[in-house]
Design an enzyme around this catalytic site. Structure first.
Site, PDB file in Angstrom:
ATOM      1  N   SER A 157     -28.616  -2.368  -7.925  1.00  0.00           N
ATOM      2  CA  SER A 157     -28.976  -2.086  -9.084  1.00  0.00           C
ATOM      3  C   SER A 157     -28.867  -1.190  -9.212  1.00  0.00           C
ATOM      4  O   SER A 157     -29.599  -0.218  -8.367  1.00  0.00           O
ATOM      5  CB  SER A 157     -30.094  -2.902  -9.371  1.00  0.00           C
ATOM      6  OG  SER A 157     -31.007  -2.251 -11.053  1.00  0.00           O
ATOM      7  N   MET A 195     -31.935  -1.271 -21.417  1.00  0.00           N
ATOM      8  CA  MET A 195     -33.107  -1.247 -21.887  1.00  0.00           C
ATOM      9  C   MET A 195     -33.775  -0.806 -22.793  1.00  0.00           C
ATOM     10  O   MET A 195     -33.183   0.976 -23.078  1.00  0.00           O
ATOM     11  CB  MET A 195     -34.154  -1.131 -21.026  1.00  0.00           C
ATOM     12  CG  MET A 195     -34.095  -1.877 -19.399  1.00  0.00           C
ATOM     13  SD  MET A 195     -35.975  -0.724 -18.401  1.00  0.00           S
ATOM     14  CE  MET A 195     -35.003  -1.610 -16.651  1.00  0.00           C
ATOM     15  N   MET A 247     -31.223  -5.697 -21.942  1.00  0.00           N
ATOM     16  CA  MET A 247     -32.581  -6.100 -22.310  1.00  0.00           C
ATOM     17  C   MET A 247     -33.017  -5.680 -23.372  1.00  0.00           C
ATOM     18  O   MET A 247     -33.369  -5.020 -23.227  1.00  0.00           O
ATOM     19  CB  MET A 247     -33.882  -5.532 -21.101  1.00  0.00           C
ATOM     20  CG  MET A 247     -33.339  -6.542 -19.975  1.00  0.00           C
ATOM     21  SD  MET A 247     -34.004  -5.237 -18.210  1.00  0.00           S
ATOM     22  CE  MET A 247     -32.597  -4.576 -17.744  1.00  0.00           C
TER      23      MET A 247
HETATM   24  C1  DX5 Z   1     -35.879  -4.695 -13.905  1.00  0.00           C
HETATM   25  C2  DX5 Z   1     -34.483  -5.000 -13.333  1.00  0.00           C
HETATM   26  C3  DX5 Z   1     -33.889  -4.541 -12.267  1.00  0.00           C
HETATM   27  C4  DX5 Z   1     -34.255  -3.872 -11.021  1.00  0.00           C
HETATM   28  C5  DX5 Z   1     -34.261  -4.483  -9.671  1.00  0.00           C
HETATM   29  O1  DX5 Z   1     -35.841  -5.709 -15.025  1.00  0.00           O
HETATM   30  O2  DX5 Z   1     -33.622  -5.913 -14.384  1.00  0.00           O
HETATM   31  O3  DX5 Z   1     -32.557  -5.059 -11.784  1.00  0.00           O
HETATM   32  O4  DX5 Z   1     -33.486  -2.535 -11.186  1.00  0.00           O
HETATM   33  O5  DX5 Z   1     -34.940  -3.972  -9.691  1.00  0.00           O
HETATM   34  P1  DX5 Z   1     -35.989  -3.973  -7.488  1.00  0.00           P
HETATM   35  O6  DX5 Z   1     -34.868  -4.283  -7.008  1.00  0.00           O
HETATM   36  O7  DX5 Z   1     -36.032  -3.192  -7.091  1.00  0.00           O
HETATM   37  O8  DX5 Z   1     -36.922  -4.897  -7.694  1.00  0.00           O
HETATM   38 ZN    ZN Z   2     -31.447  -6.498 -13.483  1.00  0.00          ZN
END
Ligand code: DX5
Ligand code: ZN
Length: 216
Positions: free
Chosen positions: A8, A37, A68
């Site tokens: 990510s 987001m 999101m």
């Molecule tokens: C959170 C995102 C994730 C985020 C995960 O809303 O959808 O993709 O980057 O981050 P880690 O791996 O740090 O939990």
């Molecule tokens: Zn994500």
């Protein structure tokens, strides 16, 4: 099919985005996970179209885009025009799920539905055969670096059971708090794609970390 790893970019260094994209190009990762987001569906704003465009310019692997946002239907064609390969929207953000799924497919992208931690997997019973992917959120969406919610393991198991009958080639991707420990448990539960943000980018050698995830 081997385990899909989708780092990510939410945790990358945005001042050095080309460098981080090239690191992923040269690693054993499979996809680029991009988190969009809107500050309405989730209590955070990440990045939008210009960053997708910048990533696409350098990326040599598919863009796995996790939106999101409210009203996902309004932006489907724009995501396609930017070169998005897999578009995953939230079950909780669309009223007419079947319509949204068909619109994404008609636009020529693979389609995924993301489920928040409180949303049961059985709600997908009548749409599962239309999907390429289900994204199980193992944290509340909005931020990187949160703690893994263990009930996600039960959801992955239940979904894999459902998929045996309705969609054997379904990709079950999990997002949030993924590391080697939770990743192992998730794969055993039936996940075949893992998103990892902070675990990859905060590690000493992101490429090595991707390798260890890949060989889970
Ligand atoms: C959170 C995102 C994730 C985020 C995960 O809303 O959808 O993709 O980057 O981050 P880690 O791996 O740090 O939990
Ligand atoms: Zn994500």
């Amino acid at each position: 099919m081997s385990l899909i790893i989708s780092p990510s970019l939410l945790s990358c260094d945005f001042a050095n985005i080309q460098r981080d994209v090239e690191m992923i190009n040269n690693s054993n990762a499979d996809w680029f996970h991009l988190d969009i987001m809107d500050g309405v569906f989730v209590p955070n704003i990440s990045f939008g179209f210009p960053i997708i465009e910048a990533v696409k310019k350098h990326a040599t692997k598919p863009l796995d885009v996790h939106i999101m946002i409210k009203n996902p239907d309004d932006y489907i064609l724009e995501f396609k025009a930017l070169g998005v390969d897999i578009l995953t929207f939230h079950y909780e953000a669309s009223t007419h799920i079947h319509r949204t799924v068909q619109a994404i497919k008609q636009a020529g992208m693979k389609v995924g539905i993301a489920l928040n931690p409180h949303t049961p997997v059985y709600l997908l019973t009548d749409i599962l055969s239309d999907l390429d992917l289900v994204l199980i959120m193992s944290v509340n969406p909005g931020f990187g670096g949160q703690k893994f919610i263990t009930n996600s393991l039960t959801k992955v198991k239940q979904l894999r059971e459902m998929a045996y009958e309705k969609n054997p080639s379904l990709i079950i991707e999990v997002d949030g708090g993924v590391n080697l420990e939770t990743g192992r448990l998730l794969v055993d539960a039936g996940a075949n794609a893992l998103v990892a943000g902070s675990f990859v980018f905060n590690s000493e050698s992101p490429k090595e970390t991707i390798n260890s995830l890949k060989s889970l």
